[in-house]
Design a protein around this motif. Structure first.
Motif, PDB file in Angstrom:
ATOM      1  N   ARG A   1      -3.313   5.664  -4.787  1.00  0.00           N
ATOM      2  CA  ARG A   1      -3.695   6.110  -3.435  1.00  0.00           C
ATOM      3  C   ARG A   1      -2.474   6.257  -2.527  1.00  0.00           C
ATOM      4  O   ARG A   1      -2.388   7.202  -1.745  1.00  0.00           O
ATOM      5  CB  ARG A   1      -4.684   5.101  -2.838  1.00  0.00           C
ATOM      6  CG  ARG A   1      -5.217   5.468  -1.472  1.00  0.00           C
ATOM      7  CD  ARG A   1      -6.331   4.517  -1.039  1.00  0.00           C
ATOM      8  NE  ARG A   1      -5.871   3.139  -0.924  1.00  0.00           N
ATOM      9  CZ  ARG A   1      -6.224   2.155  -1.736  1.00  0.00           C
ATOM     10  NH1 ARG A   1      -7.056   2.380  -2.748  1.00  0.00           N
ATOM     11  NH2 ARG A   1      -5.775   0.926  -1.558  1.00  0.00           N
ATOM     12  N   GLU A   2      -1.503   5.328  -2.646  1.00  0.00           N
ATOM     13  CA  GLU A   2      -0.343   5.316  -1.753  1.00  0.00           C
ATOM     14  C   GLU A   2       0.904   5.924  -2.393  1.00  0.00           C
ATOM     15  O   GLU A   2       1.954   5.986  -1.764  1.00  0.00           O
ATOM     16  CB  GLU A   2      -0.063   3.881  -1.303  1.00  0.00           C
ATOM     17  CG  GLU A   2      -1.225   3.267  -0.531  1.00  0.00           C
ATOM     18  CD  GLU A   2      -0.939   1.847  -0.068  1.00  0.00           C
ATOM     19  OE1 GLU A   2       0.170   1.335  -0.318  1.00  0.00           O
ATOM     20  OE2 GLU A   2      -1.849   1.244   0.555  1.00  0.00           O
ATOM     21  N   ASN A   3       0.772   6.337  -3.653  1.00  0.00           N
ATOM     22  CA  ASN A   3       1.876   6.996  -4.359  1.00  0.00           C
ATOM     23  C   ASN A   3       3.142   6.133  -4.384  1.00  0.00           C
ATOM     24  O   ASN A   3       4.244   6.585  -4.059  1.00  0.00           O
ATOM     25  CB  ASN A   3       2.183   8.354  -3.714  1.00  0.00           C
ATOM     26  CG  ASN A   3       3.047   9.223  -4.614  1.00  0.00           C
ATOM     27  OD1 ASN A   3       2.985   9.131  -5.843  1.00  0.00           O
ATOM     28  ND2 ASN A   3       3.871  10.068  -4.014  1.00  0.00           N
ATOM     29  N   ARG A   4       2.974   4.871  -4.818  1.00  0.00           N
ATOM     30  CA  ARG A   4       4.112   3.959  -4.881  1.00  0.00           C
ATOM     31  C   ARG A   4       3.840   2.846  -5.893  1.00  0.00           C
ATOM     32  O   ARG A   4       2.709   2.669  -6.348  1.00  0.00           O
ATOM     33  CB  ARG A   4       4.394   3.343  -3.512  1.00  0.00           C
ATOM     34  CG  ARG A   4       3.293   2.395  -2.995  1.00  0.00           C
ATOM     35  CD  ARG A   4       3.639   1.835  -1.632  1.00  0.00           C
ATOM     36  NE  ARG A   4       2.621   0.920  -1.127  1.00  0.00           N
ATOM     37  CZ  ARG A   4       2.625  -0.399  -1.362  1.00  0.00           C
ATOM     38  NH1 ARG A   4       3.572  -0.944  -2.108  1.00  0.00           N
ATOM     39  NH2 ARG A   4       1.682  -1.158  -0.846  1.00  0.00           N
ATOM     40  N   THR A   5       4.884   2.121  -6.233  1.00  0.00           N
ATOM     41  CA  THR A   5       4.750   0.947  -7.097  1.00  0.00           C
ATOM     42  C   THR A   5       4.199  -0.215  -6.278  1.00  0.00           C
ATOM     43  O   THR A   5       4.608  -0.431  -5.134  1.00  0.00           O
ATOM     44  CB  THR A   5       6.116   0.563  -7.695  1.00  0.00           C
ATOM     45  OG1 THR A   5       6.580   1.648  -8.506  1.00  0.00           O
ATOM     46  CG2 THR A   5       6.016  -0.692  -8.537  1.00  0.00           C
ATOM     47  N   VAL A   6       3.263  -0.965  -6.873  1.00  0.00           N
ATOM     48  CA  VAL A   6       2.634  -2.092  -6.175  1.00  0.00           C
ATOM     49  C   VAL A   6       2.920  -3.375  -6.947  1.00  0.00           C
ATOM     50  O   VAL A   6       2.749  -3.435  -8.165  1.00  0.00           O
ATOM     51  CB  VAL A   6       1.110  -1.882  -6.043  1.00  0.00           C
ATOM     52  CG1 VAL A   6       0.441  -3.107  -5.436  1.00  0.00           C
ATOM     53  CG2 VAL A   6       0.826  -0.642  -5.205  1.00  0.00           C
ATOM     54  N   ASP A   7       3.358  -4.407  -6.235  1.00  0.00           N
ATOM     55  CA  ASP A   7       3.644  -5.700  -6.855  1.00  0.00           C
ATOM     56  C   ASP A   7       2.360  -6.473  -7.106  1.00  0.00           C
ATOM     57  O   ASP A   7       1.394  -6.378  -6.334  1.00  0.00           O
ATOM     58  CB  ASP A   7       4.565  -6.534  -5.965  1.00  0.00           C
ATOM     59  CG  ASP A   7       5.971  -5.965  -5.880  1.00  0.00           C
ATOM     60  OD1 ASP A   7       6.367  -5.254  -6.830  1.00  0.00           O
ATOM     61  OD2 ASP A   7       6.660  -6.222  -4.874  1.00  0.00           O
TER      62      ASP A   7
END
Length: 354
Positions: free
Chosen positions: A340-346
């Motif tokens: 959804r946010e177009n990024r890597t999530v920790d």
């Protein structure tokens, strides 16, 4: 040996295809009550599987004094609510996958499990022979340092799955499947099938610390995702890839683990496991040494047999437990956020698998 008197909450497809048939293979175990909304399904399943009592009230299963173990076979959003009620009522619990679509719920479920003595098995089932063999080979150092792992779990979609279910339930084909309804299902293929790929990767490669994912809808009549691909970073430093979907007519269930000394490859449906290592350290073109791993040395148990075995030993399942299901849930939710946010999530939580 404790005689299990099982009550099943939910009289739908998974109860028909999995819970009721598998529970018939468990020694010293009887399904004594089945609960569900549709009378026609209760009638068919009680007749086919010789269940003596039925009810439309889920709470009646929880309250029944004869029942000492409960299988949760409800749609995703109802899993934790009824699982916690069963635990607090002193029942052993078999929890369907996915555990939840909410971290608050997943946390509450782990807390309830930790604060009570009942045995709680939470799917996906991770004690299959091929997973246990992989773990042994890794722990014995036969793969060297793990660099990467890959997994895919996919099929042709809920409509294909439910065509078989409707035969068991003696129903006509349905036009509306709750799997495709975003309000009822909450999540799509990622939680339905991707949970298997993620769980197997966690089972063989360990805890995950970050994820990058892309989800899309390719062909199914739903607002939910029917296809997903993910890149995982494990706490060990290794990388993993996971794929899933409802658009795989040839269905896939496989994984591989790669290391500095060798690799393990599981075939479709995990029918076999092969170990490969180099025959030469100086000739890249030399043929690989191949070993077909003898899986017969590992216990062959379906998930309900494993649950019963753990109940009688007074232990929690070593792999398919509430804490692992919580970690898998966080990974899946992080994948949704990543896409959804177009990024890597920790991944915040930490998990220790013995």
């Amino acid at each position: 040996m404790e005689h299990l008197k099982v009550g099943i909450i939910g009289a739908g497809g998974i109860a028909a295809k999995m819970h009721l048939p598998e529970l018939q293979t468990v020694d010293h175990c009887d399904v004594v009550m089945l609960s569900g909304r549709k009378q026609s399904r209760l009638d068919v399943l009680c007749r086919k599987f010789k269940v003596p009592r039925w009810t439309h009230e889920y709470q009646a299963v929880i309250d029944d004094e004869e029942v000492n173990a409960v299988a949760i076979a409800l749609p995703h959003p109802l899993h934790v609510e009824w699982g916690i009620k069963a635990i607090k009522a002193g029942k052993h619990v078999y929890m369907q996958k996915p555990l939840s679509t909410s971290m608050d719920e997943a946390d509450a479920f782990v807390e309830a499990t930790d604060n009570h003595d009942q045995t709680v098995l939470a799917l996906p089932y991770m004690s299959n022979p091929h997973v246990l063999a992989c773990r042994d080979y890794i722990q014995e150092g036969k793969l060297g340092t793990i660099s990467s792992a890959q997994a895919r779990a996919s099929h042709g979609g809920p409509e294909v799955y439910y065509a078989g279910i409707q035969q068991i339930l003696e129903e006509k084909p349905a036009d509306d499947l709750w799997f495709f309804d975003a309000d009822k299902a909450d999540v799509g293929a990622l939680f339905d099938m991707g949970v298997y790929a993620i769980a197997n990767l966690v089972g063989v490669a360990g805890a995950v610390k970050s994820i990058t994912a892309k989800l899309t809808t390719v062909a199914k009549p739903t607002k939910l995702e029917d296809t997903a691909s993910m890149i995982l970073e494990f706490e060990s430093g290794a990388l993993g890839t996971a794929q899933t979907g409802w658009c795989d007519a040839a269905r896939t269930y496989e994984f591989s683990v790669h290391g500095t000394a060798g690799k393990l490859v599981s075939s479709r449906q995990a029918e076999s496991l092969r170990y490969y290592c180099p025959s030469s350290q100086v000739d890249e073109d030399a043929p690989l040494i191949e070993e077909i791993i003898d899986l017969s040395t590992y216990p062959v148990q379906n998930s309900h047999q494993h649950w019963a075995d753990c109940i009688r030993k007074g232990i929690q399942p070593p792999l398919s437990n509430a804490a692992t299901a919580r970690h898998v849930t966080e990974i899946l939710l992080a994948a949704l956020k990543s896409s959804r946010e177009n990024r890597t999530v920790d991944i915040i939580s930490r998990l220790s698998l013995a």
